[in-house]
Write a protein that holds these residues in place. Sequence first.
Motif, PDB file in Angstrom:
ATOM      1  N   ILE A 245      52.727  37.861  36.551  1.00 19.89           N
ATOM      2  CA  ILE A 245      52.325  39.081  37.259  1.00 19.89           C
ATOM      3  C   ILE A 245      53.559  39.959  37.443  1.00 19.89           C
ATOM      4  CG2 ILE A 245      51.368  40.044  39.398  1.00 19.89           C
ATOM      5  CD1 ILE A 245      50.015  37.271  39.826  1.00 19.89           C
ATOM      6  N   ASN A 264      44.468  31.535  45.197  1.00 19.26           N
ATOM      7  CA  ASN A 264      44.966  32.896  45.323  1.00 19.26           C
ATOM      8  C   ASN A 264      46.427  32.903  45.769  1.00 19.26           C
ATOM      9  OD1 ASN A 264      42.329  33.986  44.790  1.00 19.26           O
ATOM     10  ND2 ASN A 264      41.795  33.502  46.914  1.00 19.26           N
ATOM     11  N   TYR A 278      46.782  38.122  44.886  1.00 23.81           N
ATOM     12  CA  TYR A 278      46.271  38.065  43.511  1.00 23.81           C
ATOM     13  C   TYR A 278      45.469  36.776  43.325  1.00 23.81           C
ATOM     14  CZ  TYR A 278      50.128  41.361  42.574  1.00 23.81           C
ATOM     15  OH  TYR A 278      51.006  42.421  42.600  1.00 23.81           O
ATOM     16  N   GLU A 283      44.604  39.097  38.821  1.00 17.68           N
ATOM     17  CA  GLU A 283      43.815  40.223  39.311  1.00 17.68           C
ATOM     18  C   GLU A 283      44.195  40.535  40.752  1.00 17.68           C
ATOM     19  OE1 GLU A 283      39.190  41.561  40.243  1.00 17.68           O
ATOM     20  OE2 GLU A 283      39.602  39.720  39.099  1.00 17.68           O
ATOM     21  N   ARG A 284      44.427  41.812  41.017  1.00 16.92           N
ATOM     22  CA  ARG A 284      44.774  42.260  42.362  1.00 16.92           C
ATOM     23  C   ARG A 284      43.539  42.219  43.256  1.00 16.92           C
ATOM     24  NH1 ARG A 284      48.905  45.522  43.711  1.00 16.92           N
ATOM     25  NH2 ARG A 284      49.093  45.876  45.939  1.00 16.92           N
TER      26      ARG A 284
END
Length: 340
Positions: A245, A264, A278, A283-284
């Motif tokens: 990321i 997460n 994330y 994925e945010r």
Amino acid sequence: MRRIPIRPLALLAVFGALALTGCGRATGDPGDTAGSVGAGRTIRAQQLMQLTKTHAETGTTLLEGPTFDADGTLLVVDVTAPAGAPKVIRVDVGRKTSRSVHTDDRGAYTSAQFSPYDGRLYLTDYAHGEIVSLAADGGDPRAFFSGEIDGARMNPDDIAFDKEGNLYVSDSGGDSSGGAAKGRVIRIDRDGKKTSVVADGLADTNGISFDVDYRGLWISELTENRISYLRLDATGKVTARHTAIRVDGGVAQTDSIAVDADGNLYQALYGRPAMVVYDKYGERLATVEVPRDAKGVDSATNVAITPGGTKAYMTVSGPAGGYLYTFDALAAGVRQSNGG
């Protein structure tokens, strides 16, 4: 834990060569791109209590390493506390009270975490390249590890324990901005006798946490504002690594990392009182923010999520002092979301 403004003379006197470079409501947020700090929904954390004020001796305060003991009591460290001031603080979050459980005239502790092997509290001393341990009540201080590893002394920032109680330590290698990346991940056997470098060439290694299956390590590299993933084999050796990321933090930088029961990642931001959340695929999901009218706080360094529950406690600091903020995490707390 990261670099903070400290009066130069006080720094030399107190820390020697220390180079400190580790209940909300979801609301709508229009966001922009998936990689930016403004993307995703916003979770507003609420101030629980103030724990520290700026120390006259060091010109600052910096809370870090929130972790729950076996009885569910929260402990926090103050990185820049001078000799005699509380360096490990026990917090009763229900009564909103706190008390000192450890101080000394030397350490600059950047993280705290309980070992699953011996139940002791382990602290990273960033200033002296050491790891010390305390009894669960804060007494019986012991030197666990000091010295060079592969010819270089550590700047230990955060800790992640594996299931057997072996330590994986983020070694920042000192400030790597503008120069060679000297950060490492160090493995220290639970008895403190055997060490190894499991990854090197990292850009100011800071946060470190196992994923929920203990198959790999998430690490944050502060001077590159990125989160990398290290895949491990059964012996704890790194078999593969990649950038997972990229965090577009602007002036803020990637500090400590926590992982909840759903896998997460909670990435703290040094230079902004916020955390970015994330999922394991990058994925945010959300940004955890303090209220817009909060004054005198500029960094969120770490978080602990109540084991088996979702109440999260975030350490936030700045010129106004050191605070605990609370919010509802996206999933339950596990060992990987309890300090480091």
